[in-house]
Design a protein around this motif. Sequence first.
Motif, PDB file in Angstrom:
ATOM      1  N   GLU A  96       0.467  -1.103  -0.201  1.00 56.16           N
ATOM      2  CA  GLU A  96      -0.199   0.009  -0.130  1.00 56.16           C
ATOM      3  C   GLU A  96       0.695   1.468   0.027  1.00 56.16           C
ATOM      4  N   MET A  97       2.102   1.175   0.509  1.00 54.06           N
ATOM      5  CA  MET A  97       2.935   2.685   0.536  1.00 54.06           C
ATOM      6  C   MET A  97       3.200   2.672  -0.716  1.00 54.06           C
ATOM      7  N   VAL A  98       3.397   1.321  -1.403  1.00 50.89           N
ATOM      8  CA  VAL A  98       4.365   1.161  -2.518  1.00 50.89           C
ATOM      9  C   VAL A  98       3.067   2.051  -4.069  1.00 50.89           C
ATOM     10  N   GLU A  99       1.815   1.591  -3.486  1.00 51.29           N
ATOM     11  CA  GLU A  99       1.223   2.473  -4.512  1.00 51.29           C
ATOM     12  C   GLU A  99       0.756   4.264  -4.279  1.00 51.29           C
ATOM     13  N   TYR A 100       0.830   4.004  -2.184  1.00 50.71           N
ATOM     14  CA  TYR A 100       0.719   5.440  -2.113  1.00 50.71           C
ATOM     15  C   TYR A 100       1.930   6.573  -2.755  1.00 50.71           C
TER      16      TYR A 100
ATOM     17  N   GLN B  73       3.508   6.229  -5.909  1.00 51.29           N
ATOM     18  CA  GLN B  73       3.390   6.604  -6.898  1.00 51.29           C
ATOM     19  C   GLN B  73       2.633   8.156  -7.284  1.00 51.29           C
ATOM     20  N   ARG B  74       1.698   8.501  -6.493  1.00 52.17           N
ATOM     21  CA  ARG B  74       1.614   9.696  -6.244  1.00 52.17           C
ATOM     22  C   ARG B  74       2.318  10.442  -6.052  1.00 52.17           C
ATOM     23  N   TYR B  75       3.491  10.091  -5.762  1.00 49.31           N
ATOM     24  CA  TYR B  75       4.463  11.244  -5.230  1.00 49.31           C
ATOM     25  C   TYR B  75       5.286  11.168  -6.616  1.00 49.31           C
ATOM     26  N   ALA B  76       5.671   9.515  -7.213  1.00 47.51           N
ATOM     27  CA  ALA B  76       6.264   9.986  -8.019  1.00 47.51           C
ATOM     28  C   ALA B  76       5.847  10.735  -8.912  1.00 47.51           C
ATOM     29  N   GLU B  77       4.381  10.299  -9.436  1.00 45.85           N
ATOM     30  CA  GLU B  77       3.787  11.629 -10.886  1.00 45.85           C
ATOM     31  C   GLU B  77       4.066  12.942 -10.487  1.00 45.85           C
ATOM     32  N   ASN B  78       4.032  13.675  -9.328  1.00 53.16           N
ATOM     33  CA  ASN B  78       3.997  14.815  -9.254  1.00 53.16           C
ATOM     34  C   ASN B  78       5.425  15.352  -8.857  1.00 53.16           C
ATOM     35  N   ASN B  79       6.359  14.795  -8.192  1.00 54.45           N
ATOM     36  CA  ASN B  79       8.203  15.073  -8.164  1.00 54.45           C
ATOM     37  C   ASN B  79       8.715  13.989  -7.808  1.00 54.45           C
ATOM     38  N   PRO B  80       9.298  13.238  -8.471  1.00 55.32           N
ATOM     39  CA  PRO B  80       9.804  11.741  -8.299  1.00 55.32           C
ATOM     40  C   PRO B  80      11.068  12.432  -7.905  1.00 55.32           C
TER      41      PRO B  80
ATOM     42  N   GLN C 130      14.257   0.723  -5.720  1.00 50.31           N
ATOM     43  CA  GLN C 130      13.017   2.336  -5.883  1.00 50.31           C
ATOM     44  C   GLN C 130      14.466   2.987  -4.523  1.00 50.31           C
ATOM     45  N   LEU C 131      14.859   2.999  -3.731  1.00 55.90           N
ATOM     46  CA  LEU C 131      15.537   3.786  -3.123  1.00 55.90           C
ATOM     47  C   LEU C 131      16.732   4.233  -3.806  1.00 55.90           C
ATOM     48  N   GLY C 132      17.283   3.381  -4.386  1.00 55.88           N
ATOM     49  CA  GLY C 132      18.754   3.931  -5.163  1.00 55.88           C
ATOM     50  C   GLY C 132      18.362   4.001  -6.648  1.00 55.88           C
ATOM     51  N   ASP C 133      16.868   4.241  -7.297  1.00 55.79           N
ATOM     52  CA  ASP C 133      16.357   4.766  -8.493  1.00 55.79           C
ATOM     53  C   ASP C 133      16.351   6.872  -7.133  1.00 55.79           C
ATOM     54  N   SER C 134      15.801   6.671  -6.722  1.00 56.47           N
ATOM     55  CA  SER C 134      15.131   8.006  -5.903  1.00 56.47           C
ATOM     56  C   SER C 134      16.783   9.032  -5.543  1.00 56.47           C
ATOM     57  N   PHE C 135      17.748   7.910  -5.033  1.00 60.55           N
ATOM     58  CA  PHE C 135      18.611   8.501  -4.945  1.00 60.55           C
ATOM     59  C   PHE C 135      19.862   9.501  -6.093  1.00 60.55           C
ATOM     60  N   SER C 136      19.710   7.703  -6.732  1.00 61.24           N
ATOM     61  CA  SER C 136      20.437   8.212  -8.152  1.00 61.24           C
ATOM     62  C   SER C 136      20.013   9.623  -8.785  1.00 61.24           C
ATOM     63  N   ARG C 137      18.697   9.840  -9.281  1.00 59.54           N
ATOM     64  CA  ARG C 137      18.197  11.252  -9.827  1.00 59.54           C
ATOM     65  C   ARG C 137      18.184  12.307  -8.641  1.00 59.54           C
ATOM     66  N   GLY C 138      18.613  11.564  -7.265  1.00 59.91           N
ATOM     67  CA  GLY C 138      17.900  13.380  -6.021  1.00 59.91           C
ATOM     68  C   GLY C 138      19.165  14.127  -6.078  1.00 59.91           C
ATOM     69  N   SER C 139      19.820  15.177  -5.268  1.00 59.25           N
ATOM     70  CA  SER C 139      20.231  15.822  -4.985  1.00 59.25           C
ATOM     71  C   SER C 139      22.457  15.511  -4.404  1.00 59.25           C
ATOM     72  N   GLN C 140      23.378  16.046  -4.615  1.00 63.52           N
ATOM     73  CA  GLN C 140      24.550  15.562  -4.819  1.00 63.52           C
ATOM     74  C   GLN C 140      24.966  15.414  -3.299  1.00 63.52           C
ATOM     75  N   LYS C 141      23.881  16.080  -2.274  1.00 63.87           N
ATOM     76  CA  LYS C 141      24.506  15.571  -1.004  1.00 63.87           C
ATOM     77  C   LYS C 141      24.128  14.380  -0.563  1.00 63.87           C
ATOM     78  N   ASP C 142      23.002  13.294  -0.808  1.00 63.36           N
ATOM     79  CA  ASP C 142      22.833  11.953  -0.539  1.00 63.36           C
ATOM     80  C   ASP C 142      23.144  11.110  -1.730  1.00 63.36           C
ATOM     81  N   CYS C 143      23.922  11.168  -2.650  1.00 63.62           N
ATOM     82  CA  CYS C 143      23.452  10.941  -4.312  1.00 63.62           C
ATOM     83  C   CYS C 143      24.402   9.738  -4.356  1.00 63.62           C
TER      84      CYS C 143
END
Length: 1029
Positions: free
Chosen positions: A517-521, A523-530, A585-598
């Motif tokens: 359910e958290m993963v489905e939830y 996806q709304r964040y991913a659509e608005n601000n990945p 999924q976390l790897g995807d998030s950090f791979s596109r994130g800021s330089q601080k936590d990349c």
Amino acid sequence: MVHVYNCHPFASQQIVQVEQEPGLVCCGGTTLFVVTTGGCKVEAYNLEKEGCPLICRFATMGTVRRIQHSTIGDYLVTIEEKNSATYLRVYTNWRYQAEEKARVGVRLLGHLLRGASAWGGVQMEIIEIPLSEHPVALASCPVKGDLLVGCEKTLVLFALKRHTQQNLKENQQNLQSSWSNTEQSCSQNRGQNSAANQDLSVLDFERSVILHFSKIFPKQVALCGGYVAIQGDLEVLVLKLRATTETTATEEPSDSFKSGTMCSADHQEDQVDFLLIPKHQELLGDRAKECDIPINIEQTGMEESRHYTLSYVLFRRFTPEFFQGCSVEEMLLHSLQIYPMFTCNQSVSVDEPACMFCFFSLPTAGYLYSLRGGVELLSAYQYPEKVLQAVLTDHLLHVITKNALQSFTVRCSAVAARVEDPYIDTTMKACPPCSLEVCALRMQLFIGLQSVCAYGCHVILLSTADTETPEETERHTQRRGLSRRWAISSPKETSTVGHGWNLYVVNTVPPLTLYQEMVEYSQRYAENNPQGLGLRHLLSEAHLLLRSALLESSERQQSGKCDRNMAAPTHREELEEAFRQNCAQLGDSFSRGSQKDCHLALPYYRMSGLSVTEVISRNRPLQGSPHSYGPGFLFYLKHYLLEEMDQNLSQEDADDVIRILSKSEPSILVSVCASPCMVNLDPAATLQTLRRLEDTMGVSVPLTISMAAMALRLGAVAQYTELMERHAEMLLVYGFIEEPRLLLHGGGGAKHNQVCPTALARQLADSQPGLLVAAMVALYENSKVQLEQADQVFKELGYENTLQVDFWEAMLMASSQDPVIQELLFRLASVYIDRLTANESLTKHKSLKSADDLINSCSHYGALYPWLSVLDPAQTFSYHHREALHKLQSLLCGPSLSVGTVAPLLESLSEETLWAFSLHLLCDTRRGHYNSSIEQLLDRCPQAIIAYANHQLQDKHMSLWWKKLLPELCERTRAAADNSILLGALKETLVVVAMETSPAEFLELIPDDGTASYFLPHLLTCSQRHLLT
């Protein structure tokens, strides 16, 4: 800050069919205990079965005011009132009350029942525990089953004991001596009847230690694994009890303790006239002993050698906050809990919990601390409205308000992950931080909630509708608001109206379902601000939820327990698969994130099990997208390719990597081209890319070698040769040090890692063996390769006994480590002996260094002794044979080779040949066996004796000229007077003797066989020399 997510943690609910209104509720194991109206009856219900059927019911001996269940021992402990007196009682074997006419045994603490009833296992026992003070709070240890009782000024710890027939056999025999014959006969009959119950045990408790305290009134206590917590109105104190065998003096209450008690009494008297507001205080670890609550220990255990020591762990005091409509009593602490957590590699039945947590709550905020490995505040929960009670579980924190049940996430699994795995927070593995902000999940509405308790996936709620009129409620609120005392008012008696109450069992969803359910939830964040922090936070919450579920699954498998949500091994496989998906999924998030936590993209992608190809495809930007590759993906790609991998990229992916890094990280292109996973790249396109890099960044040795390697793969030998001739050999060696993977794949300096040579290394072995050997030596000296790995490389190249030996000889010149030197000396000596005894066709390789080169350049090879040339008929040897002999002789003449290690190898050499004899003679000489060496040399090669003596018989061995050599020559020339070699040796010996001895000593040496005239010229020379000096 508390995040709020619209995820529902509850799956279903059911109402427990209780006939009478519940007063107190607790749960333990799979059982729900309900104290019904009046407080004199306890009902037990099965939580695991549909509808929660009744297991049994039994009456108590008084009105129950507090109730607690212990899973260890399966006992109930109660604080009861009867006739204005307070009692502490323990109920064991309560499950046997399911039978209609089951008997009940009553006994005092430490007094076991006698007779068949004690071991028949068919009756409930009530254990009466006498106390010197009124008990006010209870707690049982979920790890050991011990019991902690809080009184007004003391805490009493009772250790759980199990008595079996075997343990009590000796005591029974002692008692039998005083019984009558009739009693003895009954005892024998009881022993026969209980033979089938040898495994049954009787629970009992031993009063282990008493803690005396002042300045705090315990409203709640908690116990787990030696940690003891006391909760007052506005303060919490956590202590650590340790059992030791060291003898300590009995501690009497200290003066500070006594004075503290007196001050506390005065303080209470002062409270009649003043309202004292305590100062907010938080003391962690060793600082907690600075609190103003003295504790004294009274040892009460039966074992004299067992003593307890006490240390302060945590102290927290709050200042009450007042706001409109809230009384003092409504701002007090509640829900004290010490919660253990085991890791996957622990045995639940043997080991202590790896993690320990302490939770307590105000009506407006809750606090979760980690106690092991340094006390730390993990989370502070800010409630949206006043909370009546809270309960902590592995996955969630459940809290109740007047009309709602709400759940918050916890950080226990983040702490446990770091305790369990030392690779957490490295480039290998990652886990969300313990300080991650908590989140609240969707709430469930109820009416009139009163209490909550939880076990496993079950949350038990008691709701009671308010039967007071609005006027009564207002008057009661005003009356409480005017009170200035801190003590909690006594529990409200159960209403006699008996309507408007319910007992709910709410089942939480399995962690895997909540994760989905958290993963489905998310996806709304991913659509608005990945790339937003909200998406990352939700994925981190899901990650910790899965970690907690995996820990619980391991704990249940080890303990043999089975839960309908977490039982089958297939469920654990599903959890592990979901965990890998979450890491991706976390790897995807950090791979596109800021330089601080990349940098966190690397460990999460590692844990996901994704291949480099899959990671590249997940991060490939869409056509027409303004976004390029993120810094986290570039960090992952760079570090992953710079390390050893077993998988090979396809040509398309390899070319993509070269294209990506040529634009973003051109400085690492050389290292990437040398990566073993890039074997399928297009060498022509890569060579062009490297040439452009050379034009922009200038010439460098590693870049030149990389270009030469690409040319070699294209088959352009002339171009390869031209590139390799750009730099001197030593500069090329430095280039290989900078990038070892141009020569080798694998290794990395670890001893047992497998390595294999590259195509460039094979080319060097054929065309430039000296460069290859020099590069391998340099790699070893710079810890890029181990000795065993270098041997493996030469074996794979097919130069096991040729270039490998040259490498050992070069290593001997370069190494300064004595163990390595001795190992190399032994290997080389073995190889030289094998070459001397092997077939001539096997030794035709010409070494890179001749014997003379090694003697001149390596201190471990000594100059050949002059007398060896007499034993070395060079015209009878081939070049390779003579080189092996001279190198071995040189090692024996050097200072480093231990004769003891090489002597067993020389035993295979027969002394029939002079060259073999010379080796044995060298060994005997090195051992100091000069007498036998002189005899052997005179027997085998007398023409070498003077050369041997001139070199070996010097200094402290000079006396051997006239003590050993002269007598031997005299005896042998007497037997063979026509032997010119012996006569010449005798003359040379006499010359030396005349120079080194006095005339008197020389006279003593002249034989008395009538040959004195032969010695007279030498005696004259000795006398003349003596006169001159």
